[in-house]
Enzyme design. Structure first.
Site, PDB file in Angstrom:
ATOM      1  N   GLU A 122     -61.246  57.876  59.342  1.00 23.24           N
ATOM      2  CA  GLU A 122     -60.202  58.607  60.055  1.00 23.24           C
ATOM      3  C   GLU A 122     -58.815  58.117  59.656  1.00 23.24           C
ATOM      4  O   GLU A 122     -57.917  58.915  59.355  1.00 23.24           O
ATOM      5  CB  GLU A 122     -60.419  58.467  61.563  1.00 23.24           C
TER       6      GLU A 122
ATOM      7  N   THR B 130     -59.358  51.169  75.871  1.00 21.47           N
ATOM      8  CA  THR B 130     -59.239  51.416  74.437  1.00 21.47           C
ATOM      9  C   THR B 130     -58.944  52.879  74.129  1.00 21.47           C
ATOM     10  O   THR B 130     -58.041  53.190  73.355  1.00 21.47           O
ATOM     11  CB  THR B 130     -60.527  50.977  73.714  1.00 21.47           C
ATOM     12  N   CYS B 131     -59.682  53.796  74.732  1.00 24.82           N
ATOM     13  CA  CYS B 131     -59.553  55.205  74.370  1.00 24.82           C
ATOM     14  C   CYS B 131     -58.141  55.720  74.595  1.00 24.82           C
ATOM     15  O   CYS B 131     -57.538  56.325  73.711  1.00 24.82           O
ATOM     16  CB  CYS B 131     -60.551  56.044  75.159  1.00 24.82           C
TER      17      CYS B 131
ATOM     18  N   CYS C 165     -58.991  56.550  70.852  1.00 28.46           N
ATOM     19  CA  CYS C 165     -59.182  57.945  70.470  1.00 28.46           C
ATOM     20  C   CYS C 165     -58.002  58.849  70.808  1.00 28.46           C
ATOM     21  O   CYS C 165     -57.718  59.784  70.058  1.00 28.46           O
ATOM     22  CB  CYS C 165     -60.471  58.490  71.088  1.00 28.46           C
TER      23      CYS C 165
ATOM     24  N   GLU D 282     -69.272  81.730  62.831  1.00 27.42           N
ATOM     25  CA  GLU D 282     -70.330  82.731  62.698  1.00 27.42           C
ATOM     26  C   GLU D 282     -71.410  82.301  61.710  1.00 27.42           C
ATOM     27  O   GLU D 282     -72.551  82.787  61.774  1.00 27.42           O
ATOM     28  CB  GLU D 282     -69.744  84.081  62.265  1.00 27.42           C
TER      29      GLU D 282
END
Length: 448
Positions: free
Chosen positions: A182, A42-43, A48, A442
């Site tokens: 997403e 899948t990835c 992804c 920072e």
């Protein structure tokens, strides 16, 4: 003669299965891996990796617009979906080749067909053969859930979204999790009209509430439409291909595509696990112990098929631990505490450790520190979009137990910051670090 054909037979060549195969082979085991689709899982193939490439492509929409504020004379731009789609699929093909080469280099036999469990040590292949193995590893992953209502067959899932013939001018996305958010950001930046449909009134359940609220606020400001507490009744398809989604509590919505992103279920259907007495839970997941062993001591499982933590790096860790434990004489278990995660939305968010709510339930006394700011780039670009960083601290020990961020490059920053949370550093340790100026990161050491 060997008692079995293989020391290890792996079903599923995704991230967990590939890592387990390679490491077991490096330890000297005779290994075969079966994959009915493409090596990479899948990835790499439909998750992804191609999705992140789409995210990169989507970022250019705002970057090109912002460039004008930085003195660049950018001509009128136009997005070509087919160009990005084809380039992404070409890259996926290249990566599949690399994964296959890596397995072959470690002398892992790749069997490109469906395999099912025929017994505690037997595997049935689609071509009619039966082979045997001392150990069987189930690494078949998970698949998108498709709801059951009239016309649902007209929708697509994340499996098909990378292959769309044309960019939908209007898209309805069902779901409120990370995949839904997403793709909402991706398609919005590409110029689609995006409507998100969620059965509840919460997006990204499990993430820090302040970050969820910030993403929702930004998404609405950008123009993404949300329909909360709504459920699909039916989808109708017209002769010209237009889809009409009928929902509870709101007017019908016309769209060119409907994307279902409502969760993923483990791939155990038809796998034959009952032939070996492997226990499956009510969600279809293989039940395993801390050493990835199922109720049958010769059959193990790793990755999404176990439904523990559905993240690629976790599957890889589980595959490594399995191989090291069984074939490397190095007993290893995965530590599931403080696993960082990210949502590659627009803007992205990332977190590690406890949310404020979880910390208060578990610890009682909690301190929180936040930084709510506009990045320098957004200021000059004239964007009002604000970043939000949050530290959750144990009020008794001063230990930083959670770190949550939303803003540009949040996942990149969090990877290093997650080490501090994993190492149980204290707020004073953050305060003692000199700020790296001028950066967004920072802010992590400036909260007082």
């Amino acid at each position: 003669m060997a008692k079995y054909d293989y020391d290890l037979f792996v079903i599923g060549a995704g991230s967990g299965g590939v890592r387990a195969s390679r490491v077991a082979a490096a330890h000297g085991a005779k290994v075969a891996i079966a994959e009915e689709h493409k090596v990479g899982g899948t990835c790499v193939i439909r998750g992804c990796v191609p999705k992140k490439l789409l995210v990169y492509g989507a970022h250019f929409a705002e970057d090109l617009a912002d460039a004008r504020r930085f003195g660049w004379e950018v001509p009128e731009t136009r997005f070509n979906w087919a160009t990005l789609r084809d380039n992404v699929l070409t890259e996926v093909t290249r990566l599949e080749g690399l994964y296959s080469e890596n397995l072959e280099r470690h002398e892992v036999e790749i069997i490109k067909q469906r395999a099912t469990v025929a017994g505690p040590h037997e595997i049935a292949l689609a071509d009619g053969r039966t082979v045997t193995a001392g150990r069987i590893l189930v690494a078949t992953g998970a698949t998108p859930v498709v709801p059951d209502f009239p016309g649902a067959e007209h929708g697509i899932t994340s499996n098909e979204v990378f292959h769309l013939d044309a960019l939908p001018k209007r898209i309805v996305i069902a779901g409120g999790g990370y995949i839904a958010n997403e793709f909402a950001g991706i398609f919005h930046e590409f110029g689609s009209k995006v409507t998100m449909v969620n059965r509840s009134d919460i997006i990204l359940r499990g993430y820090e509430e302040a970050l969820r609220d910030r993403l929702l606020q930004i998404s609405i400001t950008k123009g993404i439409d949300f329909k909360f507490n709504a459920a699909f009744e039916k989808i109708e398809k017209a002769e010209d291909g237009t889809l009409t989604a009928y929902l509870t509590g709101c007017d019908p919505i016309e769209a060119d595509a409907v994307l279902f992103a409502i969760g993923r279920r483990p791939n155990t259907d038809g796998l034959g696990l009952e032939n070996a007495g492997v226990r499956i839970d009510d969600k279809g997941a293989v039940v395993v112990d801390a050493d990835n062993m199922s109720s049958c001591d010769s059959i193990h499982a790793v990755g999404d098929v176990t439904n523990r933590v559905q993240l690629t790096p976790v599957a890889i860790r589980e595959g490594q631990a399995f191989a090291d434990t069984i074939f490397g004489d190095n007993p290893t278990r995965v530590d599931y505490e403080n696993i960082p995660s990210a949502v590659f939305s627009h803007p992205p968010l990332a977190g590690v450790g406890l949310t404020e709510g979880q910390a208060r339930d578990r610890l009682g006394t909690v301190k929180t520190y936040t930084s709510d700011f506009r990045s320098m780039k957004n200021v000059l670009a004239g964007r009002n979009e604000r970043s939000l960083y949050k530290l959750v601290v144990d009020g008794t020990t001063d230990e930083v137990v959670g770190l949550h961020m939303i803003g540009p490059d949040a996942p990149e920053i969090l990877q290093a910051a997650a080490i501090a949370v994993k190492a149980k550093l204290k707020k004073a340790d953050f305060d003692a670090v000199v700020a790296l100026h001028p950066t967004m990161a920072e802010e992590l050491v400036l909260m007082r």
